[in-house]
Design a protein around this motif. Sequence first.
Motif, short mmCIF file in Angstrom:
data_model
loop_
_atom_site.label_atom_id
_atom_site.label_comp_id
_atom_site.label_asym_id
_atom_site.label_seq_id
_atom_site.Cartn_x
_atom_site.Cartn_y
_atom_site.Cartn_z
N HIS A 1 46.28 59.31 -5.47
CA HIS A 1 47.30 58.70 -4.62
C HIS A 1 48.70 59.18 -5.00
O HIS A 1 49.60 59.22 -4.16
CB HIS A 1 47.22 57.18 -4.70
N GLY A 2 48.89 59.55 -6.27
CA GLY A 2 50.18 60.11 -6.67
C GLY A 2 50.43 61.46 -6.03
O GLY A 2 51.54 61.76 -5.58
N ILE A 3 49.38 62.29 -5.96
CA ILE A 3 49.51 63.60 -5.31
C ILE A 3 49.79 63.41 -3.82
O ILE A 3 50.62 64.12 -3.23
CB ILE A 3 48.23 64.43 -5.53
N GLU A 4 49.13 62.44 -3.21
CA GLU A 4 49.38 62.15 -1.79
C GLU A 4 50.82 61.70 -1.58
O GLU A 4 51.47 62.10 -0.60
CB GLU A 4 48.41 61.08 -1.31
N ARG A 5 51.33 60.88 -2.49
CA ARG A 5 52.73 60.41 -2.37
C ARG A 5 53.70 61.58 -2.46
O ARG A 5 54.63 61.69 -1.65
CB ARG A 5 53.02 59.41 -3.49
N LEU A 6 53.49 62.48 -3.42
CA LEU A 6 54.38 63.63 -3.56
C LEU A 6 54.31 64.54 -2.34
O LEU A 6 55.32 65.06 -1.87
CB LEU A 6 53.99 64.42 -4.82
N THR A 7 53.09 64.71 -1.81
CA THR A 7 52.92 65.57 -0.63
C THR A 7 53.65 64.99 0.57
O THR A 7 54.33 65.72 1.31
CB THR A 7 51.42 65.73 -0.30
N ARG A 8 53.54 63.67 0.78
CA ARG A 8 54.22 63.04 1.92
C ARG A 8 55.74 63.19 1.80
O ARG A 8 56.42 63.49 2.78
CB ARG A 8 53.84 61.57 2.02
N MET A 9 56.27 62.96 0.59
CA MET A 9 57.72 63.08 0.41
C MET A 9 58.19 64.51 0.65
O MET A 9 59.25 64.74 1.24
CB MET A 9 58.12 62.60 -0.99
N ARG A 10 57.41 65.47 0.19
CA ARG A 10 57.80 66.88 0.34
C ARG A 10 57.72 67.33 1.79
O ARG A 10 58.62 68.03 2.28
CB ARG A 10 56.89 67.75 -0.54
N GLU A 11 56.69 66.93 2.51
CA GLU A 11 56.48 67.41 3.87
C GLU A 11 57.31 66.67 4.91
O GLU A 11 57.71 67.24 5.92
CB GLU A 11 54.99 67.31 4.23
N ARG A 12 57.60 65.39 4.65
CA ARG A 12 58.30 64.58 5.64
C ARG A 12 59.77 64.34 5.30
O ARG A 12 60.46 63.63 6.00
CB ARG A 12 57.60 63.23 5.81
N SER A 13 60.23 64.94 4.21
CA SER A 13 61.62 64.72 3.76
C SER A 13 61.92 63.24 3.61
O SER A 13 63.01 62.76 3.96
CB SER A 13 62.59 65.38 4.74
N PHE A 14 60.95 62.51 3.12
CA PHE A 14 61.10 61.06 2.90
C PHE A 14 61.16 60.81 1.39
O PHE A 14 60.37 61.37 0.64
CB PHE A 14 59.90 60.32 3.50
N PHE A 15 62.13 60.02 0.94
CA PHE A 15 62.28 59.82 -0.50
C PHE A 15 62.22 58.35 -0.87
O PHE A 15 62.47 57.46 -0.04
CB PHE A 15 63.61 60.42 -0.99
N THR A 16 61.87 58.11 -2.11
CA THR A 16 62.00 56.80 -2.74
C THR A 16 62.89 56.98 -3.96
O THR A 16 62.97 58.07 -4.54
CB THR A 16 60.65 56.23 -3.17
N SER A 17 63.58 55.92 -4.37
CA SER A 17 64.53 56.05 -5.46
C SER A 17 64.75 54.72 -6.14
O SER A 17 64.70 53.67 -5.50
CB SER A 17 65.86 56.58 -4.92
N ASP A 18 65.01 54.77 -7.46
CA ASP A 18 65.40 53.55 -8.16
C ASP A 18 66.91 53.49 -8.36
O ASP A 18 67.42 52.68 -9.13
CB ASP A 18 64.68 53.44 -9.51
#
Length: 275
Positions: free
Chosen positions: A19-36
């Motif tokens: 699921h971590g790899i899926e999260r990184l892939t989604r952020m990279r492909e969709r230009s969507f970010f999460t941040s603290d």
Amino acid sequence: MSQESEPYDPTSTAGVPEHGIERLTRMRERSFFTSDLTVNEFLLVKAAGFEPLGLVVGTSIYHIGFQMGAWSRNQEMDVLTQAMYHARELAMTRMEEEADQLGADGIVGVRLDVGRYEWGQDMAEFIAIGTAIKHREGELHRAPNGRPFTSDLSGQDFWTLLRSGHRPVGMVMGSCVYHVAHRGMFQAMKQAGQNIELPNFTQALYDARELAMERMQAEAQSVQAEGIVGVQLNQGSHGWGSHVIEFFAIGTAIVPTKDDHSITPPQTVLTLNDN
């Protein structure tokens, strides 16, 4: 005492869950970010010319070995020191590899924590977490070793550092796990009720802190840093007992980016609030 760095592979996702790899892939492909980052930190990072790419994490559940210490002797616990170094290095390397998966130049707001669970007194989780960022204009901001730079500075401090003509090259740390000798029964009884320095304890804590600071500075020199900012010197027993303490020094190594290090003078702000 030196420790060997973990081999770094910018293409590696070893240890990252599915699921971590899926999260990184989604952020990279969709230009969507999460941040603290807080809202203010987020805006200042953008004002500094960087775009947040996503939250990156590295973790290691580590079994910490056993080492005997002489009851009446001040001494470093080499086995424990090396364990604390290696576990943190594993967590940091995995966080950096996640940042590389996002194409980041660096990671800001890094937190490096140690957690204990009920699985066993000699086991601990080491976790590194921060926000991966990339320069908007494509300027090279990576560390000299080619890894994304790491920094535990806040968004405000990161912005101020860049404005002053410096940039971070990496978090540097030094650790020393130290056994502080016990006092003998007769010595303790003799000193009871007196105002008196305990030279044995004083020297032990001095020595341990100096070793941690010296190792942190050596790491900074190895990346050709000009200096270290935001230094913190922490201590904790991590369940080893009252006379075994880890002294941990950590900060952000920096290098100059220009000869002019002037900072814009602050502006006076008048509040219109009646309170």
